[in-house]
Design a protein around this motif. Structure first.
Motif, PDB file in Angstrom:
ATOM      1  N   CYS A  35      17.567 -30.637 -40.424  1.00 34.74           N
ATOM      2  CA  CYS A  35      17.724 -30.092 -38.877  1.00 34.74           C
ATOM      3  C   CYS A  35      17.308 -31.438 -38.026  1.00 34.74           C
ATOM      4  N   ILE A  38      20.065 -33.762 -38.122  1.00 35.01           N
ATOM      5  CA  ILE A  38      21.588 -33.396 -37.407  1.00 35.01           C
ATOM      6  C   ILE A  38      21.023 -33.571 -35.680  1.00 35.01           C
ATOM      7  N   TYR A 128      20.891 -25.024 -38.205  1.00 29.06           N
ATOM      8  CA  TYR A 128      21.424 -26.485 -38.006  1.00 29.06           C
ATOM      9  C   TYR A 128      22.230 -26.421 -36.906  1.00 29.06           C
ATOM     10  N   ALA A 132      21.766 -28.977 -33.658  1.00 28.55           N
ATOM     11  CA  ALA A 132      22.947 -30.113 -33.261  1.00 28.55           C
ATOM     12  C   ALA A 132      23.124 -29.638 -31.726  1.00 28.55           C
TER      13      ALA A 132
END
Length: 145
Positions: A35, A38, A128, A132
């Motif tokens: 995470c 990302i 996730y 983002a």
């Protein structure tokens, strides 16, 4: 305009907001590390449309992922990834990659693709997707101020 170090710092700061969501706590440490990666990736991504350190870092990450996909004989995914990487290079700086619409559509499209192709439950991919989104939002917010 912030440089790549500022965008990385902002993405890490925004990524801290994931602690506010209840699904973050039981996530294993590799998932938490993913995470964070990302969020940083999407914190740099909007500047991929211009020659910058952020573009260099992004393209280096792309190269690593694409080589891994090729090594694993996942040519179709490697080709789609290559297509996605080319798109921002065809636009002007601070064009569509710096829009709030792109902030929703790009991570959202990847979220839908991940849930469809990996066959998992959509909630499994939510951390996730939010990482983002937060990384992308950090970039747009930092550029605005």
């Amino acid at each position: 305009m912030a440089g790549y170090k500022g965008h990385i710092a902002a993405a890490l700061l925004f990524c801290g907001l994931l602690y506010l969501f209840p699904f973050w706590t039981p996530l294993p440490w590799p998932g938490k590390a993913a995470c964070v990666a990302i969020a940083v990736f999407f914190g740099l991504w909007p500047d991929v449309d211009t020659k910058s350190k952020g573009q260099y870092v992004f393209l280096l990450g792309y190269l690593a992922v694409n080589l891994m996909l090729i090594y694993r004989h996942e040519y179709k995914r490697a080709a789609y990834l290559g297509l996605l990487v080319i798109l921002p290079l065809l636009s002007r700086h601070r064009g569509w990659t710096h829009s709030w619409t792109a902030m929703l559509l790009i991570p959202g499209g990847l979220y839908l693709a991940a849930t469809h192709y990996n066959g998992g439950h959509p909630a499994d991919f939510l951390p996730y997707f939010l990482a983002a989104l937060l990384g992308y939002a950090s970039h747009l917010a930092l550029d605005r101020f």
